[in-house]
Motif scaffolding. Structure first.
Motif, mmCIF file in Angstrom:
data_model
loop_
_atom_site.group_PDB
_atom_site.id
_atom_site.type_symbol
_atom_site.label_atom_id
_atom_site.label_comp_id
_atom_site.label_asym_id
_atom_site.label_seq_id
_atom_site.Cartn_x
_atom_site.Cartn_y
_atom_site.Cartn_z
ATOM 1 N N LEU A 73 0.764 -0.809 -0.012
ATOM 2 C CA LEU A 73 0.110 -0.165 -0.118
ATOM 3 C C LEU A 73 0.755 1.344 0.042
ATOM 4 C CD1 LEU A 73 -2.498 -1.440 2.559
ATOM 5 C CD2 LEU A 73 -2.628 -0.679 0.371
ATOM 6 N N PRO A 74 0.357 2.303 -0.163
ATOM 7 C CA PRO A 74 1.169 3.437 -0.692
ATOM 8 C C PRO A 74 1.080 4.225 0.053
ATOM 9 C CG PRO A 74 -0.579 3.844 -2.158
ATOM 10 C CD PRO A 74 -0.763 2.280 -1.469
ATOM 11 N N LYS A 75 2.014 5.175 1.053
ATOM 12 C CA LYS A 75 2.291 5.326 2.046
ATOM 13 C C LYS A 75 1.315 7.029 2.199
ATOM 14 C CE LYS A 75 6.722 8.612 1.373
ATOM 15 N NZ LYS A 75 7.436 8.651 1.307
ATOM 16 N N GLU A 76 1.231 7.420 1.068
ATOM 17 C CA GLU A 76 0.254 8.134 1.445
ATOM 18 C C GLU A 76 -1.326 8.028 1.704
ATOM 19 O OE1 GLU A 76 3.876 8.588 -1.168
ATOM 20 O OE2 GLU A 76 2.065 7.022 -1.355
ATOM 21 N N ALA A 77 -2.083 6.251 1.543
ATOM 22 C CA ALA A 77 -2.843 6.222 1.956
ATOM 23 C C ALA A 77 -3.021 6.333 3.550
ATOM 24 C CB ALA A 77 -3.086 3.908 1.979
ATOM 25 N N GLY A 78 -2.146 6.821 3.734
ATOM 26 C CA GLY A 78 -2.485 6.792 5.772
ATOM 27 C C GLY A 78 -1.854 6.153 6.771
ATOM 28 N N LEU A 79 -0.516 4.843 6.317
ATOM 29 C CA LEU A 79 -0.712 3.596 7.208
ATOM 30 C C LEU A 79 0.088 4.435 8.622
ATOM 31 C CD1 LEU A 79 2.009 1.800 4.132
ATOM 32 C CD2 LEU A 79 -0.624 2.173 4.621
ATOM 33 N N PRO A 80 -0.792 3.218 9.534
ATOM 34 C CA PRO A 80 -1.325 2.061 9.194
ATOM 35 C C PRO A 80 -2.482 2.018 8.734
ATOM 36 C CG PRO A 80 -0.074 2.099 11.014
ATOM 37 C CD PRO A 80 0.023 3.235 10.433
ATOM 38 N N ILE A 81 -3.004 1.167 7.766
ATOM 39 C CA ILE A 81 -4.723 1.511 7.734
ATOM 40 C C ILE A 81 -5.014 0.867 8.945
ATOM 41 C CG2 ILE A 81 -6.452 0.747 6.609
ATOM 42 C CD1 ILE A 81 -5.054 1.298 3.632
ATOM 43 N N ILE A 82 -6.013 1.301 9.621
ATOM 44 C CA ILE A 82 -6.408 -0.076 10.802
ATOM 45 C C ILE A 82 -8.170 0.206 10.705
ATOM 46 C CG2 ILE A 82 -7.213 0.096 12.942
ATOM 47 C CD1 ILE A 82 -3.907 1.733 13.566
ATOM 48 N N ILE A 83 -8.180 -0.552 10.643
ATOM 49 C CA ILE A 83 -10.095 -0.919 10.353
ATOM 50 C C ILE A 83 -10.549 -0.986 11.599
ATOM 51 C CG2 ILE A 83 -12.038 -1.829 9.506
ATOM 52 C CD1 ILE A 83 -10.567 -2.514 6.918
ATOM 53 N N GLY A 84 -11.388 -0.234 12.480
ATOM 54 C CA GLY A 84 -12.392 -0.803 13.763
ATOM 55 C C GLY A 84 -13.909 -1.247 13.618
ATOM 56 N N VAL A 85 -13.717 -2.762 14.002
ATOM 57 C CA VAL A 85 -15.291 -2.744 14.175
ATOM 58 C C VAL A 85 -15.956 -2.856 15.197
ATOM 59 C CG1 VAL A 85 -16.784 -4.958 13.233
ATOM 60 C CG2 VAL A 85 -14.421 -4.580 12.306
ATOM 61 N N LEU A 86 -16.814 -1.859 15.901
ATOM 62 C CA LEU A 86 -17.736 -2.113 16.489
ATOM 63 C C LEU A 86 -18.705 -3.387 16.622
ATOM 64 C CD1 LEU A 86 -16.129 0.574 16.790
ATOM 65 C CD2 LEU A 86 -18.352 1.908 16.767
ATOM 66 N N GLY A 87 -18.676 -3.922 17.663
ATOM 67 C CA GLY A 87 -20.581 -5.051 17.449
ATOM 68 C C GLY A 87 -19.674 -6.546 17.063
ATOM 69 N N SER A 88 -17.935 -6.351 17.047
ATOM 70 C CA SER A 88 -17.679 -7.460 16.127
ATOM 71 C C SER A 88 -18.258 -9.067 16.431
ATOM 72 C CB SER A 88 -16.182 -7.630 16.301
ATOM 73 O OG SER A 88 -16.081 -7.998 18.121
ATOM 74 N N SER A 89 -19.172 -9.022 17.572
ATOM 75 C CA SER A 89 -19.594 -9.798 17.889
ATOM 76 C C SER A 89 -20.724 -10.683 18.055
ATOM 77 C CB SER A 89 -19.471 -10.485 19.386
ATOM 78 O OG SER A 89 -19.810 -9.644 20.539
ATOM 79 N N GLY A 90 -21.668 -8.979 17.253
ATOM 80 C CA GLY A 90 -22.713 -9.263 16.714
ATOM 81 C C GLY A 90 -22.961 -10.330 15.766
ATOM 82 N N LEU A 91 -24.029 -10.546 15.221
ATOM 83 C CA LEU A 91 -24.442 -11.129 13.868
ATOM 84 C C LEU A 91 -23.904 -10.498 12.523
ATOM 85 C CD1 LEU A 91 -25.863 -14.043 12.764
ATOM 86 C CD2 LEU A 91 -27.908 -12.574 12.494
ATOM 87 N N CYS A 92 -23.976 -9.131 12.554
ATOM 88 C CA CYS A 92 -23.771 -8.535 11.136
ATOM 89 C C CYS A 92 -22.509 -8.127 11.611
ATOM 90 C CB CYS A 92 -24.598 -6.992 12.146
ATOM 91 S SG CYS A 92 -26.511 -6.615 11.163
ATOM 92 N N GLY A 93 -21.849 -8.054 13.209
ATOM 93 C CA GLY A 93 -20.389 -8.112 13.234
ATOM 94 C C GLY A 93 -19.704 -9.463 12.602
ATOM 95 N N LYS A 94 -20.147 -10.236 12.715
ATOM 96 C CA LYS A 94 -19.161 -12.089 12.394
ATOM 97 C C LYS A 94 -19.695 -11.444 10.845
ATOM 98 C CE LYS A 94 -21.195 -14.088 16.771
ATOM 99 N NZ LYS A 94 -21.774 -15.418 17.014
ATOM 100 N N GLY A 95 -20.786 -11.453 10.485
ATOM 101 C CA GLY A 95 -20.474 -10.704 8.696
ATOM 102 C C GLY A 95 -19.271 -10.121 8.222
ATOM 103 N N SER A 96 -19.817 -8.698 9.594
ATOM 104 C CA SER A 96 -18.604 -8.208 8.444
ATOM 105 C C SER A 96 -16.908 -8.466 9.152
ATOM 106 C CB SER A 96 -18.496 -6.938 9.311
ATOM 107 O OG SER A 96 -19.394 -5.964 8.935
ATOM 108 N N MET A 97 -16.706 -9.707 10.482
ATOM 109 C CA MET A 97 -15.523 -10.009 9.948
ATOM 110 C C MET A 97 -15.185 -11.206 9.046
ATOM 111 S SD MET A 97 -13.916 -8.284 12.851
ATOM 112 C CE MET A 97 -13.156 -9.438 13.276
ATOM 113 N N ASN A 106 -19.348 -0.038 11.691
ATOM 114 C CA ASN A 106 -20.090 -0.289 12.770
ATOM 115 C C ASN A 106 -21.346 -1.497 12.708
ATOM 116 O OD1 ASN A 106 -21.415 0.677 15.219
ATOM 117 N ND2 ASN A 106 -22.769 3.044 14.059
ATOM 118 N N ASP A 107 -21.023 -2.408 13.469
ATOM 119 C CA ASP A 107 -22.383 -3.209 13.034
ATOM 120 C C ASP A 107 -22.824 -3.620 14.307
ATOM 121 O OD1 ASP A 107 -22.162 -4.210 10.753
ATOM 122 O OD2 ASP A 107 -19.967 -4.745 12.069
ATOM 123 N N ILE A 108 -22.987 -2.415 15.475
ATOM 124 C CA ILE A 108 -23.155 -1.923 16.941
ATOM 125 C C ILE A 108 -24.648 -2.219 16.891
ATOM 126 C CG2 ILE A 108 -22.510 -0.026 17.354
ATOM 127 C CD1 ILE A 108 -21.935 -1.623 20.192
#
Length: 547
Positions: free
Chosen positions: A191-215, A297-299
């Motif tokens: 990934l190019p550094k211009e993208a703003g590294l590191p790229i970090i994705i936070g998944v809210l509600g990761s243990s719910g049904l939608c969150g499990k789908g996103s994960m 946001n899956d919460i």
């Protein structure tokens, strides 16, 4: 043999809706196992399964469904399309007395319709058998496509461009192949550094049904999972060469988002937070938000809970120069809810808008002169973007349910109709009335009307200073047992009331909480009514807490 006809409606709420509740192979399964049943399908040229596929398995394909004993569909039905005396199984979005769907409820009552709702179909473990993770899956795929285009508009090319919008793929397997290709390209080319590294994705509600789908979807991108406690170190090492070869994903649970207001060391339990959200303070915006590039946001959220990111918090973070947030994928789509700057719903045609946190304004097009903009995706009917997979799972869930609709007798009482108990519990209307478990909807509608007409009763908390006002927190099986009807019958005779902070349990095994506000010109009369409520609640196993 007299045939029992079951109809499948052609979905017509949106041209994007291509799902079907029962695919052809499940229709065949039903008709072979139950020879008396004949399935009739309304023709559709956009449905994921063709009319010809239904004809091949022995279904009738015709517009007229009036001879059917029951009609099955997915989304809401136009008001003029309801058939008198029919049984319908679909999502009506009425069980919380949602004002915009009350006309549909009135039509069902007026036309003597037996209505069963997917939202209340639970198995013996309290699991909704018609709830699936496709919102989370579809949301991630389309979002990554939009994120790639967003970066390109900033003159930054990335492998995210190799991912298409969800509706482009026949099924999730095809979509996941594209995610795998993009993930491998990130590993190989970086990934190019211009993208703003590191790229970090936070998944809210990761243990719910939608969150499990996103994960699940993100796992196909060859991501690196990290813990919330590791975020600071990642961001503080921007030149680490590993950042170019991966996308980091950080799953968040509710315990990461809030802390107890008074007892900082109190062990977090979801049930305590669920019952007493006013005792908790949000901390996500200070502890973790400064380190995230993207939020998914899956919460689950309701107005009784605190917002996890407010407009002012986002503004302050941007003005401090500490914000890294580029984009949000809001799967839960609560308008101005857990993330306050969800200002509008989007569509697959125009999936994103842009939020300017300083002015708190939104605009539809990318503006290179507005570098602080946050891209926001808020499509509120995401499962329709994976019509094949969603329909397959629907068929599995419904093929042993639908025959009960054919064999049962809607002219008899609910208990004598022949429906199994779990479908009796999902029946909202019968014989022109709300069934016992859903009579609370009438009270909620009255409350909605009162709140609309009596804005002077706001804000609620201020009334605690008035001698003739009391607030009582009720917790227990309020709606499914009819307890709320008994309580309101008591208070209606002696004082005025409001119900706020309603948090309905998500299954028959979960309790409901609400705040009952009582007020009267006479303090003595008010206390008498409170005593009656407490005595009644003790007799019907409802917990009472004075607020």
């Amino acid at each position: 043999m007299n045939k029992l006809y079951i109809g499948i409606r052609a979905e017509d709420k949106s041209y994007w809706e291509r799902r079907t509740p029962i695919p052809p192979h499940d229709c065949k399964y039903i008709m072979e196992k139950h020879p008396q049943i004949q399935i009739v399908v309304q023709p559709s040229t956009k449905r994921i399964f063709t009319d010809e596929q239904y004809l091949e398995v022995g279904c009738l394909v015709q517009e007229d469904l009036t001879q059917c004993k029951a009609i099955v569909c997915i989304k809401e039905i136009p008001l003029d399309k309801y058939i008198e005396g029919m049984t319908y199984l679909h999502w009506s979005h009425t069980i919380k007395a949602q004002p915009h769907n009350m006309p549909a409820l009135d039509i069902m009552l007026k036309k003597n319709i037996r209505h069963l709702d997917y939202e209340r179909i639970y198995d013996e473990k309290g699991v909704n058998t018609t709830a699936f993770p496709y919102a989370g899956i579809a949301g991630v795929i389309t979002f990554l496509n939009e994120y790639g285009k967003y970066l390109l508009k900033r003159d930054i090319a990335t492998p995210f461009l190799q991912i298409g919008p969800t509706y482009q793929y026949f099924n999730k397997k095809d979509a996941y192949q594209a995610l795998n290709v993009a993930g491998q390209a990130i590993k190989d080319r970086g990934l190019p550094k211009e993208a703003g590294l590191p790229i970090i994705i936070g998944v809210l509600g990761s243990s719910g049904l939608c969150g499990k789908g996103s994960m699940e979807a993100l796992s196909n991108l060859h991501v690196t999972l990290v813990k919330p406690s590791e975020l600071k170190e990642l961001v503080n090492t921007p030149n680490d060469p590993k950042h170019r070869r991966t996308v980091y994903v950080c799953p968040f649970k509710t315990t990461d988002l809030v802390r107890h207001q008074e007892d900082y060391d109190k062990e977090f339990t979801s049930q305590d937070y669920y019952n007493h959200p006013n005792q908790y303070t949000p901390v996500f915006h200070t502890k973790y938000l400064p380190y995230l590039t993207i939020i998914i946001n899956d919460i689950y959220w309701d107005h009784k809970f605190p917002r996890y990111i407010t407009n002012s918090q986002m503004k302050d973070l941007v003005q401090s120069g500490k914000s890294r947030l580029q984009a949000v994928c809001d799967v839960t789509c609560d308008m101005e809810g857990s993330i306050q700057f969800l200002k509008k719903y989007t569509t697959p045609d125009n999936p994103v808008y842009f939020y300017e946190p300083i002015s708190e304004s939104i605009h539809d097009e990318f503006d290179a002169k507005s570098p602080k903009d946050i891209m926001y995706m808020s499509i509120d009917f995401l499962p329709s973007q994976l019509p094949y997979d969603a329909s397959i799972d629907f068929g599995i869930a419904l093929r042993d349910i639908v025959p009960h609709l054919a064999y049962s007798d809607p002219t008899k009482s609910l208990e004598e109709s022949g429906l199994p108990v779990f479908l009796q519990n999902a029946t909202i209307t019968l014989h022109g009335q709300l069934t016992h478990k859903f009579q609370y909807i009438t009270h909620l509608r009255n409350i909605n009307d009162q709140l609309k007409e009596a804005e002077s009763f706001q804000p609620k908390k201020a009334l605690k200073k008035v001698p003739s006002y009391l607030a009582i927190r009720l917790t227990g099986h309020l709606f499914d047992t009819g307890a709320i009807n008994k309580i309101l019958s008591v208070v209606q005779s002696g004082c005025k009331f409001n119900i706020v902070d309603i948090q309905a349990g998500q299954s028959d095994n979960q309790q409901t909480s609400c705040l009952l506000q009582l007020y009267s010109k006479n303090k003595g009369q008010l206390m008498d009514e409170v005593d009656k409520v407490i005595q009644l609640c003790e007799s019907i196993d409802i917990q009472v807490d004075m607020e």
